[in-house]
Structure formats: structure tokens, C-alpha cells
Scaffold this motif. Structure first.
Motif, PDB file in Angstrom:
ATOM      1  N   LEU A 137       0.828  -1.195   0.000  1.00 43.25           N
ATOM      2  CA  LEU A 137       0.000   0.000   0.000  1.00 43.25           C
ATOM      3  C   LEU A 137       0.865   1.249   0.000  1.00 43.25           C
ATOM      4  N   TYR A 138       0.469   2.208  -0.831  1.00 47.63           N
ATOM      5  CA  TYR A 138       0.985   3.571  -0.696  1.00 47.63           C
ATOM      6  C   TYR A 138       0.036   4.300   0.237  1.00 47.63           C
ATOM      7  N   LEU A 139       0.575   4.891   1.321  1.00 44.35           N
ATOM      8  CA  LEU A 139      -0.247   5.533   2.335  1.00 44.35           C
ATOM      9  C   LEU A 139      -0.137   7.054   2.206  1.00 44.35           C
ATOM     10  N   PRO A 140      -1.236   7.741   1.942  1.00 45.71           N
ATOM     11  CA  PRO A 140      -1.204   9.212   1.915  1.00 45.71           C
ATOM     12  C   PRO A 140      -0.694   9.770   3.238  1.00 45.71           C
ATOM     13  N   THR A 141      -0.191  10.984   3.220  1.00 48.18           N
ATOM     14  CA  THR A 141       0.511  11.539   4.380  1.00 48.18           C
ATOM     15  C   THR A 141      -0.362  11.649   5.629  1.00 48.18           C
ATOM     16  N   SER A 142      -1.661  11.741   5.482  1.00 46.79           N
ATOM     17  CA  SER A 142      -2.554  11.888   6.641  1.00 46.79           C
ATOM     18  C   SER A 142      -3.102  10.550   7.127  1.00 46.79           C
ATOM     19  N   PHE A 143      -2.616   9.440   6.593  1.00 47.54           N
ATOM     20  CA  PHE A 143      -3.195   8.126   6.878  1.00 47.54           C
ATOM     21  C   PHE A 143      -3.199   7.807   8.372  1.00 47.54           C
ATOM     22  N   VAL A 144      -2.051   7.876   9.023  1.00 41.18           N
ATOM     23  CA  VAL A 144      -1.964   7.517  10.447  1.00 41.18           C
ATOM     24  C   VAL A 144      -2.753   8.502  11.295  1.00 41.18           C
ATOM     25  N   ALA A 145      -2.649   9.783  11.000  1.00 44.19           N
ATOM     26  CA  ALA A 145      -3.383  10.799  11.761  1.00 44.19           C
ATOM     27  C   ALA A 145      -4.886  10.578  11.660  1.00 44.19           C
ATOM     28  N   SER A 146      -5.365  10.208  10.474  1.00 41.67           N
ATOM     29  CA  SER A 146      -6.796   9.964  10.291  1.00 41.67           C
ATOM     30  C   SER A 146      -7.259   8.755  11.096  1.00 41.67           C
ATOM     31  N   HIS A 147      -6.442   7.719  11.124  1.00 43.09           N
ATOM     32  CA  HIS A 147      -6.783   6.553  11.952  1.00 43.09           C
ATOM     33  C   HIS A 147      -6.782   6.932  13.435  1.00 43.09           C
ATOM     34  N   ALA A 148      -5.815   7.728  13.853  1.00 43.12           N
ATOM     35  CA  ALA A 148      -5.760   8.145  15.255  1.00 43.12           C
ATOM     36  C   ALA A 148      -7.016   8.929  15.641  1.00 43.12           C
ATOM     37  N   ASN A 149      -7.474   9.789  14.753  1.00 40.58           N
ATOM     38  CA  ASN A 149      -8.677  10.574  15.030  1.00 40.58           C
ATOM     39  C   ASN A 149      -9.936   9.713  15.059  1.00 40.58           C
ATOM     40  N   ALA A 150      -9.927   8.614  14.325  1.00 35.47           N
ATOM     41  CA  ALA A 150     -11.105   7.744  14.254  1.00 35.47           C
ATOM     42  C   ALA A 150     -11.186   6.758  15.411  1.00 35.47           C
ATOM     43  N   ALA A 151     -10.096   6.583  16.150  1.00 30.85           N
ATOM     44  CA  ALA A 151     -10.046   5.578  17.214  1.00 30.85           C
ATOM     45  C   ALA A 151     -11.011   5.932  18.345  1.00 30.85           C
ATOM     46  N   LYS A 152     -11.824   4.951  18.749  1.00 31.22           N
ATOM     47  CA  LYS A 152     -12.765   5.125  19.857  1.00 31.22           C
ATOM     48  C   LYS A 152     -12.780   3.861  20.698  1.00 31.22           C
ATOM     49  N   GLU A 153     -13.019   4.057  21.996  1.00 36.44           N
ATOM     50  CA  GLU A 153     -13.126   2.903  22.875  1.00 36.44           C
ATOM     51  C   GLU A 153     -14.301   2.033  22.450  1.00 36.44           C
ATOM     52  N   ASN A 154     -14.136   0.728  22.645  1.00 35.89           N
ATOM     53  CA  ASN A 154     -15.170  -0.265  22.347  1.00 35.89           C
ATOM     54  C   ASN A 154     -15.527  -0.311  20.859  1.00 35.89           C
ATOM     55  N   CYS A 155     -14.583   0.106  20.023  1.00 35.48           N
ATOM     56  CA  CYS A 155     -14.782   0.083  18.575  1.00 35.48           C
ATOM     57  C   CYS A 155     -13.517  -0.404  17.889  1.00 35.48           C
ATOM     58  N   PHE A 156     -13.682  -0.938  16.686  1.00 37.66           N
ATOM     59  CA  PHE A 156     -12.567  -1.172  15.785  1.00 37.66           C
ATOM     60  C   PHE A 156     -12.918  -0.556  14.439  1.00 37.66           C
ATOM     61  N   VAL A 157     -11.918  -0.362  13.597  1.00 35.74           N
ATOM     62  CA  VAL A 157     -12.098   0.466  12.397  1.00 35.74           C
ATOM     63  C   VAL A 157     -11.736  -0.317  11.143  1.00 35.74           C
ATOM     64  N   GLN A 158     -12.650  -0.273  10.174  1.00 37.64           N
ATOM     65  CA  GLN A 158     -12.381  -0.783   8.834  1.00 37.64           C
ATOM     66  C   GLN A 158     -12.120   0.390   7.907  1.00 37.64           C
ATOM     67  N   GLY A 159     -10.894   0.469   7.378  1.00 41.26           N
ATOM     68  CA  GLY A 159     -10.548   1.518   6.431  1.00 41.26           C
ATOM     69  C   GLY A 159     -10.768   1.076   5.000  1.00 41.26           C
ATOM     70  N   GLY A 160     -10.699   2.025   4.092  1.00 43.24           N
ATOM     71  CA  GLY A 160     -10.951   1.746   2.682  1.00 43.24           C
ATOM     72  C   GLY A 160      -9.664   1.647   1.874  1.00 43.24           C
ATOM     73  N   ARG A 161      -9.844   1.436   0.580  1.00 42.19           N
ATOM     74  CA  ARG A 161      -8.686   1.324  -0.298  1.00 42.19           C
ATOM     75  C   ARG A 161      -9.035   1.838  -1.693  1.00 42.19           C
TER      76      ARG A 161
END
Length: 261
Positions: free
Chosen positions: A94-118
Motif C-alpha cells: 500500500l501507498y499511504l497518503p501523508t494523513s493516513f496515520v493521523a486519520s486513523h488516530a482521530n477515528a479511534a474510539k473505545e469499544n470500537c474497531f475500524v475498517q478503512g478503505g482502499r
């Protein structure tokens, strides 16, 4: 929140180099990067050692012997090594855009997991990316799922939803708290060969009472083209997956705990 970014790979150092380079350019660097290597040869080891000399964050090579497609075991070993509270798991093509990790960090919530797109890069544009220096953009040719390239706060708020099913599961772009990975005993190592290990883990996470955030228009990975893996084990893997549904499983027996106890 410490973030561990786990990158899976197997004998494709050229694609792995693209992923590692894109991680270096993140606006928010992870605490560490762990390459979960399912038995690559010495040239991948040499590539990682070269990057380790001046990488901007902790870079770990987690290697296992090549005895066939054992993605679940490779990921579990990387999770066991992770120091982070939060895990982002991506494929090493995967090529990851520069905001990839920051966007995941902002989406993180307790009692949840995250499915990202491609975004799916076709063979022609993939050659340009592998060749070095070419960054895909919205108007580039030879791209599928082009709409996912839109990085928009507004669109993300509108279209990001809780979707508590395993449809559109993509193990190439997935995030969860480490404690939740431990609670379901990680990936099920009864899976060998391609298919269904990601969906089966999602079922167990949902059965544990967690919500799945289906993240849109943020934290999208650009997937470099390659031929599909063999589907030879898919029927057997489908049976394991169906068993998790039928038995309402929250844990697997053959999983992460063998590396963490």
C-alpha cells in the motif's frame, strides 16, 4: 495513545519499500512500525536493515519461517511484539497518503474497531509507483474506487457509519485496540492459505460486543496491483469462518496467547 503500525509482507521488497517510504512522510508518525514477514528471503531482510539505519521511528522486523501462507500467525507475532495501545494493520503493498496515520488516530474510539478503505491501482500506474517518485492523484489514469481518494472531513462525517457486520472486510487496512485483539485471542491460526481470516476475526470482535466503524473518505490506502493469491484453501477456511458465526465465538483456540503468555 501509542500507535503500532503493523505492515504485512512476503517476498515483494519493491512494494514494501513504497509502503515504508510513505510511512516516513506521515504527518503523525506511529510509535513504531513492525514488519510482519511471512518468511521472505534475505533481500527483504537487507531492505529492512537498510531502513533501520535512519528510520524516523522504531522499525522492527518480525520474521517467521516460510512453511506456506500463514498470515494469521505472522500478524499475531507482530501484535505480541507491539508496544502500542492501538494497532493499525496494513498490507506491505500500500501507498499511504501523508494523513493516513493521523486519520486513523482521530477515528479511534473505545469499544470500537475500524475498517478503512482502499483505492485499487491498476497495473500501469502500479509500475509507475514501483518505479519510484510517482504519487497517484485523483486524475491519474488506471484507478478503481477513485472516489475513495477524496480526503474530506465533511464527507467523512456524512458517510462514516457503524456497520456491525463483516461485509467489505479488508484486512489490508484495519485498526483496533491491542487489548481488544488480546481479548479475542488475535487471528485464528487454523487458517492457512488465502481467505476469510480477516472476516472471522471481525465476527469474534462483534460477538464480543464491539462496534465496527466503517471509515470513509479518510485513512485510505492505495493498493499496488498484483496477481491474486491462490484460492485453494478457501473451502476449508470458509468452514472455519462459518463455525465462528454458528457458535457465536468470541475467542479462537489457536491464536495470539501462545506468544503473549
Amino acid at each position: 495513545m501509542k500507535i503500532s503500525l503493523i505492515v504485512t509482507t512476503y517476498n515483494w521488497k519493491e512494494a514494501l519499500a513504497i509502503t515504508l517510504e510513505s510511512i516516513k512522510k506521515q504527518t503523525l508518525l506511529p510509535h513504531e512500525v513492525i514488519v510482519a514477514d511471512d518468511g521472505s528471503s534475505e533481500d527483504t531482510k537487507a531492505l529492512i536493515e537498510a531502513y533501520q539505519q535512519n528510520y524516523p521511528t522504531r522499525l522492527i522486523h518480525s520474521w517467521q519461517e516460510d512453511t506456506g501462507f500463514r498470515l494469521a500467525a505472522s500478524r499475531n507475532k507482530a501484535i505480541a511484539k507491539a508496544q502500542g495501545d492501538y494497532l493499525i494493520i496494513v498490507d506491505g503493498d500500500l501507498y499511504l497518503p501523508t494523513s493516513f496515520v493521523a486519520s486513523h488516530a482521530n477515528a479511534a474510539k473505545e469499544n470500537c474497531f475500524v475498517q478503512g478503505g482502499r483505492v485499487l491501482l491498476g497495473p500501469d500506474i502500479s509500475k509507475k509507483v514501483i518505479g519510484g517518485g510517482y504519487k497517484p492523484h485523483f486524475f491519474s489514469a488506471d484507478i478503481r474506487n477513485r472516489h475513495n481518494m477524496l480526503n474530506s472531513e465533511l464527507l467523512s462525517k456524512w458517510f462514516t457509519k457503524i456497520k456491525n457486520n463483516d461485509k467489505s472486510t479488508r484486512g489490508c487496512n484495519f485498526a483496533l485496540w491491542k487489548k481488544d485483539a488480546i481479548s479475542v485471542n488475535g487471528y485464528n491460526e487454523d487458517f492457512e492459505g488465502w481467505g476469510r481470516e480477516d472476516s472471522e476475526m471481525v465476527i469474534r470482535l462483534l460477538n464480543s460486543g464491539l462496534d465496527r466503524i466503517y471509515l470513509k473518505f479518510k485513512a485510505v490506502g492505495y493498493h499496488i496491483y498484483h496477481k491474486e493469491s491462490s484460492r485453494g484453501m478457501l473451502d476449508k477456511n470458509q468452514e472455519i469462518y462459518q463455525s465462528a458465526i454458528d457458535q457465536c465465538l468470541t475467542k479462537c483456540a489457536n491464536g495470539l496467547d501462545k506468544y503473549t503468555l
